[in-house]
Design an enzyme around this catalytic site. Structure first.
Site, PDB file in Angstrom:
ATOM      1  N   GLY A   1     -32.819  -3.454 -21.121  1.00  0.00           N
ATOM      2  CA  GLY A   1     -33.006  -4.276 -21.332  1.00  0.00           C
ATOM      3  C   GLY A   1     -32.619  -6.200 -20.705  1.00  0.00           C
ATOM      4  O   GLY A   1     -33.022  -5.524 -18.990  1.00  0.00           O
TER       5      GLY A   1
ATOM      6  N   CYS B   1     -35.082  -9.252 -17.869  1.00  0.00           N
ATOM      7  CA  CYS B   1     -35.819  -9.977 -16.639  1.00  0.00           C
ATOM      8  C   CYS B   1     -37.110  -8.476 -17.709  1.00  0.00           C
ATOM      9  O   CYS B   1     -38.051  -8.621 -18.044  1.00  0.00           O
ATOM     10  CB  CYS B   1     -35.598  -9.520 -15.391  1.00  0.00           C
ATOM     11  SG  CYS B   1     -34.929 -11.258 -14.734  1.00  0.00           S
TER      12      CYS B   1
HETATM   13  C1  UDX Z   1     -33.952  -6.947 -12.767  1.00  0.00           C
HETATM   14  C2  UDX Z   1     -34.109  -6.547 -11.086  1.00  0.00           C
HETATM   15  O1  UDX Z   1     -33.849  -5.236 -10.924  1.00  0.00           O
HETATM   16  C3  UDX Z   1     -34.304  -7.517  -9.999  1.00  0.00           C
HETATM   17  O2  UDX Z   1     -35.153  -6.918  -8.993  1.00  0.00           O
HETATM   18  C4  UDX Z   1     -35.450  -9.070 -11.101  1.00  0.00           C
HETATM   19  O3  UDX Z   1     -35.060  -9.990  -9.883  1.00  0.00           O
HETATM   20  C5  UDX Z   1     -34.723  -9.184 -12.213  1.00  0.00           C
HETATM   21  O4  UDX Z   1     -35.345  -7.729 -12.749  1.00  0.00           O
HETATM   22  P1  UDX Z   1     -31.222  -7.407 -14.100  1.00  0.00           P
HETATM   23  O5  UDX Z   1     -32.164  -7.632 -15.250  1.00  0.00           O
HETATM   24  O6  UDX Z   1     -30.189  -7.606 -13.496  1.00  0.00           O
HETATM   25  O7  UDX Z   1     -32.585  -7.314 -12.620  1.00  0.00           O
HETATM   26  O8  UDX Z   1     -30.998  -5.978 -13.944  1.00  0.00           O
HETATM   27  P2  UDX Z   1     -30.990  -4.643 -13.436  1.00  0.00           P
HETATM   28  O9  UDX Z   1     -30.201  -4.131 -12.499  1.00  0.00           O
HETATM   29  O10 UDX Z   1     -32.392  -3.565 -13.028  1.00  0.00           O
HETATM   30  O11 UDX Z   1     -31.605  -3.433 -14.946  1.00  0.00           O
HETATM   31  C6  UDX Z   1     -32.176  -3.516 -15.576  1.00  0.00           C
HETATM   32  C7  UDX Z   1     -32.468  -2.428 -17.312  1.00  0.00           C
HETATM   33  O12 UDX Z   1     -32.000  -1.144 -17.093  1.00  0.00           O
HETATM   34  C8  UDX Z   1     -30.366  -2.282 -17.502  1.00  0.00           C
HETATM   35  O13 UDX Z   1     -30.252  -2.815 -18.908  1.00  0.00           O
HETATM   36  C9  UDX Z   1     -29.826  -1.340 -16.830  1.00  0.00           C
HETATM   37  O14 UDX Z   1     -28.772  -0.737 -18.325  1.00  0.00           O
HETATM   38  C10 UDX Z   1     -31.400  -0.225 -16.937  1.00  0.00           C
HETATM   39  N1  UDX Z   1     -31.459   0.979 -16.541  1.00  0.00           N
HETATM   40  C11 UDX Z   1     -31.297   0.653 -14.861  1.00  0.00           C
HETATM   41  C12 UDX Z   1     -31.783   2.104 -16.960  1.00  0.00           C
HETATM   42  O15 UDX Z   1     -31.532   2.175 -17.757  1.00  0.00           O
HETATM   43  N2  UDX Z   1     -31.253   3.250 -16.278  1.00  0.00           N
HETATM   44  C13 UDX Z   1     -31.475   3.106 -14.907  1.00  0.00           C
HETATM   45  O16 UDX Z   1     -31.273   3.750 -14.742  1.00  0.00           O
HETATM   46  C14 UDX Z   1     -31.229   1.630 -14.377  1.00  0.00           C
END
Ligand code: UDX
Length: 413
Positions: free
Chosen positions: A237, A240
């Site tokens: 979610g 981004c």
């Molecule tokens: C993301 C990108 O990682 C970053 O490089 C960019 O600049 C902005 O978008 P962010 O939105 O802060 O960053 O979150 P991120 O850590 O990427 O996680 C995104 C979503 O994926 C979260 O909801 C997280 O819970 C989910 N996620 C992450 C999973 O469901 N499984 C995983 O293994 C990793």
């Protein structure tokens, strides 16, 4: 930038935010930011709502959000365009305008054409931002890479030298505009792909009795694949990943490339389905949800953030509430933003109160303090010791041996 000794003036049209910053209050939660700001020399960092205050600056960073449009998949560039136009008005010859925003490929070239017409002596660079929420400071000071898009290599040199001084060891890529814009969306599309891939495997695991966590460990042990971003569960979610893959799809359609990115459409659907599967699992456990209490641990889209934009946790909580359950939501940081977004839910800042009398506990955002809960102790609070682990991070043996029934997507528990 200010903590590194540069003189920084931050402008925002949101006067409330600027007023808070001026009182040394950070209007959102980002670990370490308040502490870092308190160490910055006051004269190095000022806040303003007035664009004329930045007319003497050498570099103008445009750090404007590009959310999903209300009427489609495409990015809404209105705020960015408005800021760009305001900066053009005041930018001095020899200064650089640096776009940090995530934009559809082709945007920087369009901006450069506009700029060239009225201010040929002001440069445009596109320098995408890769920081993760919750890790913003470390990702800014020690990024994996720096990408600078410019019309010519020479036009990127001034900004490249600026970064080389700050982070000489970080790989720096000088590219054309299109490549720089695409690096950002391609990186986020790849991350979304990894998460949705493992959630597709989780669907297969559910149907076959396999365990998606062990599967992820085993395929991730191959360093060509890697274990990072193979965390199966309720999916991605935030502000981004979801909107970036949709904006990429919309741009591909415009370019006549719908087929090339068709897979992202599927991955968006897998991601949405993870939330539906979580609700279905909860309903299976609860039977008729009316009158049942559901304790939801976590509202933010991920830990160490108070951001609830497109949060899987909050959407699942809202759906269970709509279906008649009495849902109580806890989060260490995101209660205020969650209540603002979905005021109908019940929120509590006490884990104890949230869990008391619960017929089902849903662990939906993996804050460390939830992982550290003692299942033996909190078992006494709930009505039925059943917990759904939406992030697959709880220690199954510990919870099960404390008498809990543990539920998860794609797990052989
Ligand atoms: C993301 C990108 O990682 C970053 O490089 C960019 O600049 C902005 O978008 P962010 O939105 O802060 O960053 O979150 P991120 O850590 O990427 O996680 C995104 C979503 O994926 C979260 O909801 C997280 O819970 C989910 N996620 C992450 C999973 O469901 N499984 C995983 O293994 C990793």
């Amino acid at each position: 930038m200010a903590s590194l000794g540069h003189e920084v003036i931050a402008v925002d049209i949101d006067s409330q935010k600027i007023a808070l910053f001026n009182q040394d209050v950070v209007p959102f939660f980002e670990p370490g930011l308040t502490e870092l700001l308190s160490k910055v020399k006051k004269s190095n960092l000022t806040f303003s709502t007035n664009f004329s205050d930045i007319s003497e600056c050498d570099i103008h960073f445009l750090c404007i959000g590009t959310p999903q449009s209300e009427d489609g998949l495409q990015a809404d560039l209105r705020a960015l365009e408005s800021a760009f136009n305001s900066v053009i008005e005041i930018a001095q010859p020899g200064s650089i305008i640096v776009g940090k925003s995530t934009v559809p490929v082709g945007t920087a070239e369009r901006f450069a054409v506009t700029l060239n017409k009225s201010h040929p002596e002001v440069l445009l660079n596109w320098n995408p931002e890769f920081l993760r929420e919750g890790h913003a400071i470390a990702d800014t000071l020690k990024p994996n890479r720096i990408v600078i898009g410019a019309r010519t290599e020479q036009e990127a040199e001034k900004l490249a030298n600026f970064y080389r001084e700050i982070s000489p060891e970080v790989p720096l890529f000088i590219t054309n505009f299109a490549t720089a814009e695409l690096v950002k969306v391609a990186a986020n599309a790849f991350l979304a792909t990894k998460i949705s891939f493992i959630n597709a495997m989780s669907e297969v695991a559910d149907a076959t009795g396999a365990d998606v966590s062990l599967l992820a460990d085993a395929i991730g042990a191959d360093d060509r694949i890697g274990r990072k971003f193979l965390g199966a569960g309720i999916g991605f979610g935030g502000g981004c990943l979801p909107k970036d893959i949709r904006a990429f799809l919309a741009r591909a359609d415009e370019l006549g490339l719908s087929e090339s990115l068709q897979f992202l459409r599927e991955f968006d659907l897998i991601n949405q389905r993870a939330r539906v599967r979580a609700v279905a699992m909860a309903l299976k456990e609860l039977g008729a949800p009316k009158g049942k209490k559901v304790a939801v641990l976590g509202a933010a889209f991920k830990p160490d953030s108070d951001d609830v934009r497109d949060s899987p946790a909050l959407e699942i909580a809202e759906t269970l509430h709509t279906l008649g359950a009495h849902v109580v939501v806890h989060d260490p940081r995101a209660l205020e933003s969650a209540a603002e977004k979905i005021p109908e839910l019940t929120y509590s800042n006490s884990i104890e109160e949230t869990l008391t009398g619960a017929d089902l506990t849903m662990h939906l955002t993996e804050w460390t303090n939830y992982r550290d809960l003692d299942p033996m102790i909190i078992r006494k609070l709930v009505n039925i010791p059943t917990i759904f682990d939406g992030r697959n991070v709880l220690d199954a043996t510990k919870w099960q041996s404390a008498g809990w029934k543990l539920l998860a997507l794609g797990r052989a528990l």
